[in-house]
Design a protein around this motif. Structure first.
Motif, PDB file in Angstrom:
ATOM      1  N   ARG A  82      49.607  44.366  40.465  1.00 48.94           N
ATOM      2  CA  ARG A  82      49.755  43.997  39.061  1.00 48.94           C
ATOM      3  C   ARG A  82      49.587  42.491  38.926  1.00 48.94           C
ATOM      4  N   ILE A  83      48.981  42.098  37.849  1.00 50.13           N
ATOM      5  CA  ILE A  83      48.825  40.677  37.569  1.00 50.13           C
ATOM      6  C   ILE A  83      49.938  40.273  36.611  1.00 50.13           C
ATOM      7  N   PHE A  84      50.721  39.301  37.029  1.00 46.06           N
ATOM      8  CA  PHE A  84      51.837  38.812  36.216  1.00 46.06           C
ATOM      9  C   PHE A  84      51.451  37.500  35.556  1.00 46.06           C
ATOM     10  N   ARG A  85      51.924  37.292  34.324  1.00 43.93           N
ATOM     11  CA  ARG A  85      51.698  36.032  33.622  1.00 43.93           C
ATOM     12  C   ARG A  85      52.723  34.991  34.012  1.00 43.93           C
ATOM     13  N   PHE A  86      53.926  35.470  34.366  1.00 42.60           N
ATOM     14  CA  PHE A  86      55.026  34.565  34.668  1.00 42.60           C
ATOM     15  C   PHE A  86      55.640  34.944  36.003  1.00 42.60           C
TER      16      PHE A  86
END
Length: 92
Positions: A82-86
């Motif tokens: 998963r790509i997280f923004r934070f």
């Protein structure tokens, strides 16, 4: 002594900024790229980021243990990344 935790933009790796007295609906964002959300959503995503790290570590432990016994771990395969923004950094 507990480590301090700094919430950062995953893309820029810089600390997020927001009001000092942030409420759950206060906006918090990256000063570099502008990525942001409400404090409540940032906290939720950071918790999911940390849970993902724990899951990956446990998967690696199970796989290592099984391989040490000469067995297959029977894991379903790698978890979807998963790509997280934070993210959260632990600093000593």
């Amino acid at each position: 002594m507990p480590a301090s935790r700094v919430v950062k933009c995953a893309k820029c790796k810089v600390p997020l900024v927001g009001p000092d007295d942030a409420r759950p609906d206060s906006l918090i964002s990256c000063p570099s790229c502008g990525a942001g959300d409400t404090r409540e959503n940032v906290e939720r995503e950071v918790a999911e980021y940390m849970a993902s790290g724990v899951s990956q570590a446990l998967d690696a432990m199970v796989e290592g243990f099984a391989l040490g016994l000469g067995q297959s771990s029977n894991l379903e395969g790698p978890r979807a990344e998963r790509i997280f923004r934070f993210i959260i950094d632990e600093e000593s």
